[in-house]
Design an enzyme around this catalytic site. Structure first.
Site, PDB file in Angstrom:
ATOM      1  N   HIS A   1     -17.896  19.791  36.819  1.00 42.80           N
ATOM      2  CA  HIS A   1     -18.618  20.257  38.013  1.00 42.80           C
ATOM      3  C   HIS A   1     -18.328  21.726  38.334  1.00 42.80           C
ATOM      4  O   HIS A   1     -18.966  22.288  39.227  1.00 42.80           O
ATOM      5  CB  HIS A   1     -18.254  19.408  39.226  1.00 42.80           C
ATOM      6  CG  HIS A   1     -18.727  17.996  39.153  1.00 42.80           C
ATOM      7  ND1 HIS A   1     -20.043  17.662  38.925  1.00 42.80           N
ATOM      8  CD2 HIS A   1     -18.052  16.815  39.258  1.00 42.80           C
ATOM      9  CE1 HIS A   1     -20.166  16.343  38.895  1.00 42.80           C
ATOM     10  NE2 HIS A   1     -18.971  15.803  39.091  1.00 42.80           N
TER      11      HIS A   1
ATOM     12  N   HIS B   1     -21.531  11.076  36.776  1.00 38.71           N
ATOM     13  CA  HIS B   1     -22.057  12.173  37.583  1.00 38.71           C
ATOM     14  C   HIS B   1     -22.562  13.289  36.666  1.00 38.71           C
ATOM     15  O   HIS B   1     -21.929  13.595  35.650  1.00 38.71           O
ATOM     16  CB  HIS B   1     -20.964  12.729  38.506  1.00 38.71           C
ATOM     17  CG  HIS B   1     -20.372  11.703  39.420  1.00 38.71           C
ATOM     18  ND1 HIS B   1     -19.381  10.828  39.006  1.00 38.71           N
ATOM     19  CD2 HIS B   1     -20.631  11.404  40.720  1.00 38.71           C
ATOM     20  CE1 HIS B   1     -19.055  10.041  40.018  1.00 38.71           C
ATOM     21  NE2 HIS B   1     -19.798  10.363  41.066  1.00 38.71           N
TER      22      HIS B   1
ATOM     23  N   ASP C   1     -16.485   6.645  34.753  1.00 41.75           N
ATOM     24  CA  ASP C   1     -16.926   6.086  36.023  1.00 41.75           C
ATOM     25  C   ASP C   1     -18.273   5.376  35.935  1.00 41.75           C
ATOM     26  O   ASP C   1     -18.795   4.917  36.958  1.00 41.75           O
ATOM     27  CB  ASP C   1     -16.949   7.159  37.117  1.00 41.75           C
ATOM     28  CG  ASP C   1     -17.422   8.508  36.632  1.00 41.75           C
ATOM     29  OD1 ASP C   1     -17.932   8.597  35.506  1.00 41.75           O
ATOM     30  OD2 ASP C   1     -17.283   9.495  37.387  1.00 41.75           O
TER      31      ASP C   1
ATOM     32  N   ASP D   1     -20.168  11.061  31.673  1.00 43.81           N
ATOM     33  CA  ASP D   1     -19.671  10.786  33.022  1.00 43.81           C
ATOM     34  C   ASP D   1     -20.814  10.274  33.876  1.00 43.81           C
ATOM     35  O   ASP D   1     -21.975  10.657  33.688  1.00 43.81           O
ATOM     36  CB  ASP D   1     -19.099  12.079  33.617  1.00 43.81           C
ATOM     37  CG  ASP D   1     -18.331  11.859  34.903  1.00 43.81           C
ATOM     38  OD1 ASP D   1     -17.099  11.827  34.845  1.00 43.81           O
ATOM     39  OD2 ASP D   1     -18.981  11.725  35.963  1.00 43.81           O
TER      40      ASP D   1
END
Length: 284
Positions: free
Chosen positions: A113, A152, A229, A150
């Site tokens: 990120h 996200h 995740d 991931d």
């Protein structure tokens, strides 16, 4: 031979109750050692100059001095040093992979990120993007395929690498979900958003699509943002992969036959050590 890089200094910062906790790495390292894996210290020590290969001027100093505003990405004394150790492990894994030895960076903080000018989403420096940039500093012609699984979207990685020749970024991620990006593909970034509740079969079909694009691109190296995740019991996402799904993902990536390395991103369920072990059994 395969390599797993881990520096225990990455356990030295934390905020009580924060999901990105030292226990994520500590418990995973303990399980991997019990399974017979050797955990190695990084052999390439990253510097602020390495951070500058991927981030804008002043970003290193902003992280060091806390001159950013991201409530979920706290500033700690010495966080620049801890984050550099995570970069060091990613760079070491990248150079191991380019030498023919698959590798994994088991470190925190994660990185995908972190954008050119932004610390965000538990991430300070973009470990994987910096590792790729370090390889390009040696061989600008190297073609690199990046797979980010991931849950996200790796908005920071896309921010840094979008439009750069010689790289294809492929991301499988839940949508809607933080950070709210990755809803469409553009330039050299192939985004494959998945609805909440997606299970293994649908997930692997999307992964096949991403791997087809990577094979067509023809990279000399595969770099992987390995977030766990997407697991069904993860507390901050709603995909529905199983424990064994990550072994299947690792096997599909190994089947490409590409030189490869991976870095730990997210994954916050208590089962994280099992998920990582399953992935590495096939990936490495």
């Amino acid at each position: 031979m395969s390599r797993i890089y881990c520096d225990p200094d990455c356990l030295r910062y934390h905020t009580p109750g924060h999901p990105e906790s030292p226990e994520r790495v500590e418990r995973t390292a303990r399980r991997l050692r019990a399974a017979g894996h050797a955990l190695l210290q990084p052999f390439r020590q990253a510097t602020a100059d390495d951070v500058g290969l991927a981030h804008a001027a002043g970003h290193f100093e902003a992280v060091r001095d806390g001159h950013y505003c991201e409530p979920d990405t706290p500033h700690y004394d010495g966080i620049d040093i801890f984050a550099l150790k995570s970069v060091s492990a990613a760079v070491s894994a990248a150079f191991s992979a380019i030498g023919g030895e698959p590798a994994f960076s088991l470190m925190r903080p994660p990185g995908h990120h972190a954008g050119k000018r932004r610390a965000a989403g538990f991430c300070y420096f973009n470990n994987l993007a910096i590792a790729c940039a370090a390889l390009w500093s040696r061989d600008p012609s190297l073609r690199i395929g990046i797979l980010d699984f991931d849950a996200h979207h790796g908005d920071g990685t896309q921010d840094i690498l979008q439009g750069r020749p010689g790289v294809l970024y492929v991301s499988l991620h839940q949508a809607p979900l933080y950070p709210g990006t990755g809803l469409e593909s553009k330039d050299n970034c192939l985004n494959l958003p998945l609805p909440p509740g997606t299970g293994e079969d649908a997930y692997l079909r999307s992964l096949d699509k991403g791997l087809d694009a990577l094979r067509h691109f023809g990279p000399g190296l595969l770099a992987v943002s390995a977030g766990f995740d997407a697991y069904g019991a993860d507390p901050i996402a709603q995909l529905r992969l199983e424990k064994t799904s990550f072994r299947r993902i690792g096997a599909l990536l190994a089947k490409t036959g590409l030189r490869r390395f991976a870095v730990l991103e997210g994954g916050y369920a208590p089962d994280l050590p099992v998920l990582v072990e399953n992935f590495l059994e096939a990936f490495l």
